[in-house]
Design a protein around this motif. Structure first.
Motif, PDB file in Angstrom:
ATOM      1  N   SER A  73       4.287 -13.250  -7.029  1.00 40.52           N
ATOM      2  CA  SER A  73       4.870 -14.579  -7.151  1.00 40.52           C
ATOM      3  C   SER A  73       3.795 -15.654  -7.032  1.00 40.52           C
ATOM      4  O   SER A  73       2.824 -15.507  -6.279  1.00 40.52           O
ATOM      5  CB  SER A  73       5.933 -14.790  -6.070  1.00 40.52           C
ATOM      6  OG  SER A  73       6.482 -16.084  -6.168  1.00 40.52           O
ATOM      7  N   SER A  74       4.001 -16.727  -7.771  1.00 39.52           N
ATOM      8  CA  SER A  74       3.032 -17.828  -7.744  1.00 39.52           C
ATOM      9  C   SER A  74       3.168 -18.680  -6.492  1.00 39.52           C
ATOM     10  O   SER A  74       2.348 -19.558  -6.242  1.00 39.52           O
ATOM     11  CB  SER A  74       3.211 -18.704  -8.995  1.00 39.52           C
ATOM     12  OG  SER A  74       4.551 -19.145  -9.102  1.00 39.52           O
ATOM     13  N   SER A  75       4.213 -18.421  -5.695  1.00 37.83           N
ATOM     14  CA  SER A  75       4.356 -19.112  -4.413  1.00 37.83           C
ATOM     15  C   SER A  75       5.014 -18.167  -3.412  1.00 37.83           C
ATOM     16  O   SER A  75       5.962 -17.459  -3.745  1.00 37.83           O
ATOM     17  CB  SER A  75       5.200 -20.385  -4.557  1.00 37.83           C
ATOM     18  OG  SER A  75       6.523 -20.071  -4.957  1.00 37.83           O
ATOM     19  N   SER A  76       4.471 -18.131  -2.211  1.00 38.90           N
ATOM     20  CA  SER A  76       5.009 -17.313  -1.113  1.00 38.90           C
ATOM     21  C   SER A  76       5.264 -15.859  -1.512  1.00 38.90           C
ATOM     22  O   SER A  76       6.363 -15.331  -1.306  1.00 38.90           O
ATOM     23  CB  SER A  76       6.311 -17.923  -0.570  1.00 38.90           C
ATOM     24  OG  SER A  76       6.123 -19.257  -0.182  1.00 38.90           O
ATOM     25  N   PRO A  77       4.273 -15.174  -2.074  1.00 35.53           N
ATOM     26  CA  PRO A  77       4.493 -13.784  -2.502  1.00 35.53           C
ATOM     27  C   PRO A  77       4.830 -12.853  -1.348  1.00 35.53           C
ATOM     28  O   PRO A  77       5.465 -11.810  -1.573  1.00 35.53           O
ATOM     29  CB  PRO A  77       3.164 -13.397  -3.160  1.00 35.53           C
ATOM     30  CG  PRO A  77       2.156 -14.315  -2.539  1.00 35.53           C
ATOM     31  CD  PRO A  77       2.882 -15.599  -2.308  1.00 35.53           C
ATOM     32  N   HIS A  78       4.431 -13.203  -0.126  1.00 38.13           N
ATOM     33  CA  HIS A  78       4.658 -12.318   1.019  1.00 38.13           C
ATOM     34  C   HIS A  78       6.113 -12.335   1.487  1.00 38.13           C
ATOM     35  O   HIS A  78       6.534 -11.449   2.231  1.00 38.13           O
ATOM     36  CB  HIS A  78       3.733 -12.703   2.173  1.00 38.13           C
ATOM     37  CG  HIS A  78       2.277 -12.644   1.821  1.00 38.13           C
ATOM     38  ND1 HIS A  78       1.675 -11.472   1.420  1.00 38.13           N
ATOM     39  CD2 HIS A  78       1.327 -13.605   1.790  1.00 38.13           C
ATOM     40  CE1 HIS A  78       0.393 -11.719   1.151  1.00 38.13           C
ATOM     41  NE2 HIS A  78       0.159 -13.004   1.375  1.00 38.13           N
ATOM     42  N   THR A  79       6.863 -13.333   1.047  1.00 37.10           N
ATOM     43  CA  THR A  79       8.270 -13.407   1.453  1.00 37.10           C
ATOM     44  C   THR A  79       9.246 -13.290   0.284  1.00 37.10           C
ATOM     45  O   THR A  79      10.422 -13.032   0.497  1.00 37.10           O
ATOM     46  CB  THR A  79       8.547 -14.729   2.182  1.00 37.10           C
ATOM     47  OG1 THR A  79       8.224 -15.828   1.312  1.00 37.10           O
ATOM     48  CG2 THR A  79       7.700 -14.832   3.447  1.00 37.10           C
ATOM     49  N   LYS A  80       8.771 -13.506  -0.923  1.00 41.05           N
ATOM     50  CA  LYS A  80       9.661 -13.444  -2.084  1.00 41.05           C
ATOM     51  C   LYS A  80      10.092 -11.999  -2.335  1.00 41.05           C
ATOM     52  O   LYS A  80       9.372 -11.043  -2.024  1.00 41.05           O
ATOM     53  CB  LYS A  80       8.949 -13.988  -3.326  1.00 41.05           C
ATOM     54  CG  LYS A  80       8.695 -15.497  -3.296  1.00 41.05           C
ATOM     55  CD  LYS A  80       9.959 -16.289  -3.566  1.00 41.05           C
ATOM     56  CE  LYS A  80       9.740 -17.796  -3.458  1.00 41.05           C
ATOM     57  NZ  LYS A  80       8.841 -18.315  -4.477  1.00 41.05           N
ATOM     58  N   PRO A  81      11.270 -11.807  -2.941  1.00 43.35           N
ATOM     59  CA  PRO A  81      11.732 -10.448  -3.238  1.00 43.35           C
ATOM     60  C   PRO A  81      10.902  -9.789  -4.330  1.00 43.35           C
ATOM     61  O   PRO A  81      10.111 -10.455  -5.021  1.00 43.35           O
ATOM     62  CB  PRO A  81      13.181 -10.667  -3.704  1.00 43.35           C
ATOM     63  CG  PRO A  81      13.197 -12.068  -4.215  1.00 43.35           C
ATOM     64  CD  PRO A  81      12.248 -12.840  -3.353  1.00 43.35           C
ATOM     65  N   LEU A  82      11.097  -8.497  -4.482  1.00 43.73           N
ATOM     66  CA  LEU A  82      10.465  -7.722  -5.553  1.00 43.73           C
ATOM     67  C   LEU A  82      11.521  -7.425  -6.599  1.00 43.73           C
ATOM     68  O   LEU A  82      12.624  -6.971  -6.274  1.00 43.73           O
ATOM     69  CB  LEU A  82       9.896  -6.413  -4.995  1.00 43.73           C
ATOM     70  CG  LEU A  82       9.290  -5.440  -6.014  1.00 43.73           C
ATOM     71  CD1 LEU A  82       8.022  -6.025  -6.637  1.00 43.73           C
ATOM     72  CD2 LEU A  82       8.980  -4.090  -5.348  1.00 43.73           C
ATOM     73  N   LEU A  83      11.188  -7.683  -7.870  1.00 40.09           N
ATOM     74  CA  LEU A  83      12.113  -7.413  -8.963  1.00 40.09           C
ATOM     75  C   LEU A  83      11.452  -6.480  -9.969  1.00 40.09           C
ATOM     76  O   LEU A  83      10.383  -6.780 -10.504  1.00 40.09           O
ATOM     77  CB  LEU A  83      12.549  -8.712  -9.642  1.00 40.09           C
ATOM     78  CG  LEU A  83      13.605  -8.590 -10.746  1.00 40.09           C
ATOM     79  CD1 LEU A  83      14.575  -9.769 -10.706  1.00 40.09           C
ATOM     80  CD2 LEU A  83      12.978  -8.490 -12.135  1.00 40.09           C
ATOM     81  N   LEU A  84      12.074  -5.353 -10.206  1.00 41.49           N
ATOM     82  CA  LEU A  84      11.613  -4.393 -11.207  1.00 41.49           C
ATOM     83  C   LEU A  84      12.302  -4.689 -12.523  1.00 41.49           C
ATOM     84  O   LEU A  84      13.524  -4.805 -12.578  1.00 41.49           O
ATOM     85  CB  LEU A  84      11.944  -2.966 -10.758  1.00 41.49           C
ATOM     86  CG  LEU A  84      11.712  -1.854 -11.791  1.00 41.49           C
ATOM     87  CD1 LEU A  84      10.218  -1.649 -12.041  1.00 41.49           C
ATOM     88  CD2 LEU A  84      12.366  -0.547 -11.340  1.00 41.49           C
TER      89      LEU A  84
END
Length: 463
Positions: A73-84
């Motif tokens: 993610s371009s912002s807050s990758p450590h908290t954003k969900p993962l989408l396959l």
């Protein structure tokens, strides 16, 4: 049952290190991730997010390996969900379609030489994981050639699950993260089948690492009977075929039969001549027209040069130029076996050898099971697709007999109607106005609104 039990034993063993109290050392995991890190793609603009790509072996004895590309993610990758994201076909590449012309952060220019930023990328809202599946698709490969003649729904779902568990062992920061699956077309099989495998795997594990929250599918294959009838209905209702052709199809075709007769196939083939030379995946937009310069084929549209983020019907051909460049493959750690054929957006060999006996006639029982499991399920449909049209999806959903929670209403993208939606108990249905088969390609801004609402578990905006 024994086969399923064996698979779970294999999966639990392969993931045991990551679910134990003593995980593998961060040093070794960090080294694996760094080996997959993309420093920069050729012709790529500067970005603030990390990218990784590479292979995960899903069958050691046959040498089957699946290729992935993660754009964080371009912002807050450590908290954003993962989408396959999964594309369908069967045989089509999620790199070519999902990543490069639908939801990914980059678009490819018309010469296949440079990338530019996509203003409505889904990686603003989630970490995006693109998977080329099954083997034989894109850069995914097998060392056992007979594997390419044995692909079907069941093995694809099993190996997609194995991929996820092994990939999360390589990227433990995504274990237990909110996880979603999305896709389109024949991924109408892949997505719910994988969701079911994950649900079963989670029930079998004491400490499941895949925190599946839900899935959504666009213009999906759902139920063969309703898909066929809904497609013919769409052709007639959108003036693509004549009354005579429509009545002839109804007379000669039994839509509840497992297979059409030769007479029915011939009738449909004759009716398709009524279409003219159009893009059946997007019936109101221009199609890509080949242009030959000497002996070399290029592509052009019948419109002026497209403005960035506007629809370009030739975009698939740009991907086939870009991903066949050796420097691009090196940057992505791709084609490590030097496959003796060109990378293509869709594999004819995978499609032509697909085991259709291993292809469920209906996915509706799976939907029922996963709704009962409490997963968030959204089905969306671009309303200008004539291949798996909105009528087919509506016929299929009607068979579920779901109670209406929020009645049909128009939703908005900016100050324009983005489509319509109806919310049922356990499932949300969405149309996207003016979108073809690849919804985010045609309506990127509307699609981003769709994603935000889906991830938030909120109804689409009414104004």
């Amino acid at each position: 049952m024994a086969r399923t039990h064996f698979i779970f034993l294999v999966l639990m063993f392969s993931s045991s290190s990551s679910s134990s109290s003593s995980p593998p050392s961060s040093l070794s995991l960090s080294r694996e991730q760094e080996e997959d890190r993309i420093q920069a793609l050729p012709g790529q603009p500067k970005v603030r997010f990390s990218q990784f790509s590479g292979y995960v072996t899903v069958n050691e004895s046959h040498g089957r390996s699946l290729f992935y590309w993660l754009t964080e993610s371009s912002s807050s990758p450590h908290t954003k969900p993962l989408l396959l994201w999964l594309n369908g076909g069967p045989g089509c590449s999620s790199i070519a379609y999902g990543a490069s012309e639908e939801i990914g952060p980059f678009r490819i220019n018309s010469t296949g030489s440079n990338l530019y930023l996509h203003n409505f990328s889904w990686n603003t809202e989630a970490n995006l994981l693109f998977l080329e599946s099954p083997v034989g698709v894109g850069f995914s490969y097998t060392n056992t050639s007979s594997d390419l003649k044995e692909s079907g729904d069941e093995r694809t779902a099993e190996e997609n699950l194995i991929f996820l568990i092994k990939w999360m062992s390589r990227f433990p920061q995504y274990q237990y993260r909110d996880f979603y699956i999305a896709g389109e077309s024949y991924a109408g099989h892949y997505v719910p089948q994988l969701a079911k495998k994950i649900h079963e795997y989670n029930k079998a594990c004491n400490k499941p690492i895949i925190n599946l929250k839900g899935f959504m599918v666009g213009n999906p294959e759902m139920d063969k009977t309703n898909d066929k009838l809904g497609t013919i209905t769409y052709w007639w209702s959108h003036a693509m075929i004549s009354d005579a052709s429509y009545n002839s199809i109804l007379k000669n075709c039994n839509f509840t039969a497992e297979r059409f007769t030769k007479e029915c196939d011939s009738t449909i083939y004759d009716a398709a001549a009524d279409f003219g030379d159009i893009d059946q995946y997007s019936i109101y937009t221009p199609k890509c027209v080949p242009k030959f310069i000497g002996n070399k084929q290029t592509h052009k549209t019948l419109l002026p040069k497209p403005i960035l983020d506007e629809y370009d019907p030739c975009t698939e051909s740009y991907a086939e130029i870009y991903y066949n460049r050796p420097e691009v493959q090196r940057a992505m750690h791709a084609n490590r076996t030097a496959i003796p054929y060109k990378w293509t957006a869709c594999s004819d060999s995978v499609f032509n050898s697909w085991n259709w006996r291993d292809s469920d006639n209906s996915m509706l029982p799976v939907y029922k099971e996963l709704m009962e499991a409490g997963l968030r399920i959204w089905v969306f449909s671009g309303d200008t697709d004539s291949v798996i049209p909105v009528t087919a999806t509506r016929f299929s959903l009607s068979k579920l007999n779901l109670p209406v929670k929020t009645r049909w209403y128009p939703w908005y993208s900016g100050n324009q109607v983005g489509g319509r939606t109806e919310v049922y108990e356990g499932l949300t249905f969405v149309t996207v106005r003016g979108a073809g088969h690849e919804v985010p390609l045609f309506k990127p801004q509307s699609s981003l609104i769709l994603l935000r609402s889906f991830l938030a578990g909120k109804e689409l905006p009414r104004s």
